[in-house]
Design a protein around this motif. Sequence first.
Motif, PDB file in Angstrom:
ATOM      1  N   ASN A  81       0.717  -1.270   0.104  1.00 55.64           N
ATOM      2  CA  ASN A  81      -0.049  -0.107  -0.243  1.00 55.64           C
ATOM      3  C   ASN A  81       0.922   1.047  -0.037  1.00 55.64           C
ATOM      4  O   ASN A  81       0.559   2.314  -0.429  1.00 55.64           O
ATOM      5  N   SER A  98       0.685   4.045  -2.784  1.00 55.04           N
ATOM      6  CA  SER A  98       0.341   5.574  -2.762  1.00 55.04           C
ATOM      7  C   SER A  98       1.606   6.192  -3.063  1.00 55.04           C
ATOM      8  O   SER A  98       1.210   7.498  -3.599  1.00 55.04           O
ATOM      9  N   GLN A 154      -7.938   2.222  -6.266  1.00 54.29           N
ATOM     10  CA  GLN A 154      -6.594   1.976  -5.405  1.00 54.29           C
ATOM     11  C   GLN A 154      -7.033   0.914  -4.234  1.00 54.29           C
ATOM     12  O   GLN A 154      -7.800   1.525  -3.340  1.00 54.29           O
ATOM     13  N   ARG A 155      -6.464  -0.044  -4.141  1.00 55.85           N
ATOM     14  CA  ARG A 155      -6.876  -1.064  -2.902  1.00 55.85           C
ATOM     15  C   ARG A 155      -5.967  -2.169  -2.704  1.00 55.85           C
ATOM     16  O   ARG A 155      -4.949  -2.357  -3.540  1.00 55.85           O
ATOM     17  N   ASP A 156      -5.796  -2.622  -1.456  1.00 56.87           N
ATOM     18  CA  ASP A 156      -4.906  -3.876  -1.514  1.00 56.87           C
ATOM     19  C   ASP A 156      -5.944  -5.141  -1.733  1.00 56.87           C
ATOM     20  O   ASP A 156      -7.195  -5.040  -1.799  1.00 56.87           O
ATOM     21  N   SER A 203      -1.271  -5.169  -3.611  1.00 59.02           N
ATOM     22  CA  SER A 203      -2.270  -3.993  -3.963  1.00 59.02           C
ATOM     23  C   SER A 203      -2.452  -3.756  -5.300  1.00 59.02           C
ATOM     24  O   SER A 203      -1.297  -3.924  -6.072  1.00 59.02           O
TER      25      SER A 203
END
Length: 547
Positions: free
Chosen positions: A250, A254, A283-285, A298
């Motif tokens: 993450n 980011s 955006q995500r894991d 992610s």
Amino acid sequence: MKAEIVDRIKEIALELTSVLSVVNTSGELDVSEKVFSICSNMEYFKKNPENLSYIYVKGDKLKRKSVVAVIKGEKKKSDKTVVLIGHTDTVGISDYGNIKEYANKPFELAEKMKGIELPKAVKDDLESGNYLFGRGIFDMKSGVAVLMGLIEEISNNIEEFEGNLVFSAVCDEEANSGGMINLVPELVKMKEKEGFDYQAILDTDYMTGEYDGDENKYIYVGTVGKIMPTFLVVGKETHVGESFKGIDPNQISSEIAAKINLNVEYCDVAEGEVSLPPITLKQRDLKTEYSCQIATKSIILFNYATFNSTPDQVLEKMMKAAEESFETVIEKLNKRYVKFCEMAKRPYEELPWKARVISYDELYSKVKKEVKDLDERLESYIEELKKNEAMDQVERTTEIVNFVHDLWSDRNPVVIVYFTPPYYPHIYVEGKSDKDKKLLDAVSNAVDTTETEYKLVYKKFFPYISDLSYGAAPKDPKVISALKQNLPGFGPSYDIPISDMQELDLPVLDIGTYGKDAHKFTERIEKKYSYEVVPDLVYKTIVNLLK
């Protein structure tokens, strides 16, 4: 434009709007049948019913269909042909709240909106009487009505018309462009069968101001493209109690977001026009449960608008950005670890992480060396994924990349860069080819010979993602290879008719109706420009192209 034609276009626009046709619903079938019915009642198609047909979206569970109407001028035999397109689907109506039952009834909706607190600009337009409100009346049933009104008028005087028109009211533009994707191969077939010499594709999708107070009315020659670079970030898992022994994917994703999101360094510039910079879409894991272990993987993906950047160029830029982001994270982690070790009075050793970025094509090649039956296993896995109708293209593509990565013996941190569908090529009408020049001249003449109080302004790229993108495709094998080899599942999971798009290779333009707030419950169309000026500009452009 003659008053009776203006009135007829308004009539068709209201008739189409009255049919609720939200994308991915059976309403799309209803509106296609409405278009077909209106065309069937035109005298030309009564005499030539074989020139009116449906084209179905292949494999579509709703059996959605686009309408295709062909008009052949009789003044003098000519192979010159203009393709006219407009979409009949709309976005949903949930934003209308407790008045959604009136969303497709413009006159009743206007009365209901008078009892709602509205922004001043919307209220002013509502009270002026210059606008019609309703879902789809702006995006883009009035544009479709313009084309239908014109083909009716032209066909009523077919003996005075030279050249040919292929009009299509396409479905599924708001979601996956299924209508246009299935129309393109049919256009190629018609070209071969009828001997049509296509000059251009003309759309009448909506046009609006580019900023508050913008009074310009834009004509777009060319269209923006869209590609979606995506990053699967593989970190190193660890217990939160030993946090410096792992690397958080993450944090890397980011850092990629911070590097790329709205960064004008990635804008395309062409003839003084600037594309919008990339923006994050998701955006995500990939962690599915709560535990005290950090996430292992992610994803992050971007909407990347193009004017002249090709897939191979975008891939190169994104891999460089990912590598720089990864290196930044490692540098930050080491600095923080040094500080932590000082505070905790522990010995410091440099963290073992190395920045590593590969493309999906590179990942596939590495895994293929280890797993000889990779193609068969991948094909079987994709077929299973396709059975899940609730899974969208983003999730399916993520699963494909994840599946391939899990077969790799290398478990070290890495960023895998690839493309997620859909892909929309840009079409840049530079004026280098004969058809480019002819289109630019045709539009210029139409504008110069149209008397109007509106300020008409040319732009090189229609700024909204649209079906126009499928009128052409890059021809460089290197570009197409970079796209196909780095778009996981291209072919069995996602496909576009690239060879047919290359065969068409047409310049495109949009002469849109004018209004405000597309995709909002305050969606509205300005009547005078849209129903009086736009038909005149479209008609003159068509005639100029067919000369």
